[in-house]
Design a protein around this motif. Structure first.
Motif, short mmCIF file in Angstrom:
data_model
loop_
_atom_site.label_atom_id
_atom_site.label_comp_id
_atom_site.label_asym_id
_atom_site.label_seq_id
_atom_site.Cartn_x
_atom_site.Cartn_y
_atom_site.Cartn_z
N ASP A 93 0.79 -1.24 0.00
CA ASP A 93 0.00 0.00 0.00
C ASP A 93 0.82 1.28 0.00
O ASP A 93 0.27 2.37 0.19
N GLU B 102 -4.37 3.30 -10.77
CA GLU B 102 -5.50 2.46 -10.36
C GLU B 102 -5.08 1.01 -10.16
O GLU B 102 -5.55 0.33 -9.24
N ASP C 76 -2.83 0.91 -6.98
CA ASP C 76 -3.78 1.13 -5.88
C ASP C 76 -3.10 1.38 -4.53
O ASP C 76 -3.37 0.69 -3.54
N LYS D 12 -2.26 3.22 -0.95
CA LYS D 12 -3.02 3.96 0.07
C LYS D 12 -2.27 5.21 0.50
O LYS D 12 -2.88 6.22 0.86
#
Length: 211
Positions: A5, A141, A144, A146
């Motif tokens: 992430d 995308e 992905d 965080k």
């Protein structure tokens, strides 16, 4: 495969911006090079994926002008396939790296293949990486992340565009303050970043923000 992430985002740390002999030198850019070196090493040792953006212009690029205002237009710099478009030694992407050109349109399969590598280079033809390379959004995308940690040049142009674009996509954005540098005569974006809840940290603080 990589640190979960988390994504590092290296903005335009290219010779033409970073070197006093470059075509569009950012005053004082050499001061952040030791920190850039530390960030690059940290990403490698912690298996963190890095997106490296890079200006990659041709003579007809809209932002280039022989009579630049140094706000929305600039003299020729980071021309495609020249030494000025190369990264400084502190941020050279580790091989193998993926290279995404702004004047190519890639399939989802292509982009999935690109994100296998820890380092990805996005060649762009505008200040804003999301406008300057239409493949950027699809790439982001699929990765992905965080949290994205942003650094590079310049604070008030291309770094600002990246930070705003990432934050508006719902990502937690951290700017490494001792690894950015601004151009003169252009307003600084800090109040805008604050409204977007962008966090500003130093490199020495980075580990506590990774989890």
């Amino acid at each position: 495969m990589f640190a979960k992430d988390i994504l590092f985002w290296n903005v335009d740390t290219q010779f033409d911006f970073m070197s006093a002999s470059g075509k569009l030198y950012v005053p004082g850019a050499e001061q952040i090079q030791p920190t850039l070196k530390q960030i690059t090493a940290f990403a490698k040792s912690n298996n963190i994926q890095v997106v490296n953006t890079a200006d990659f212009h041709y003579a007809n690029s809209k932002e280039l002008s022989n009579k630049p205002d140094f706000i929305t237009s600039f003299p020729p710099h980071c021309m495609a396939n020249t030494s000025g478009a190369e990264y400084v030694s502190e941020t050279i992407p580790e091989t193998p790296f993926s290279e995404i050109f702004w004047n190519n349109k890639y399939t989802e399969k292509d982009i999935r293949d690109f994100i296998i590598n820890r380092n990805i280079v996005i060649r762009k033809d505008a200040f804003d990486v999301f406008q300057g390379n239409k493949n950027t959004n699809a790439l982001l995308e699929l990765i992905d992340p965080k949290k994205v940690f942003v650094y590079g040049v310049t604070t008030n142009v291309c770094v600002d565009c990246a930070v705003v674009g990432l934050a508006k996509r719902g990502i937690s954005v951290y700017v490494i303050e001792d690894a950015i540098k601004e151009l003169p005569n252009i307003p600084l974006p800090f109040s805008k970043w604050d409204k977007l809840k962008v966090k500003r940290i130093t490199f020495s603080e980075i580990e506590k923000h990774l989890n």
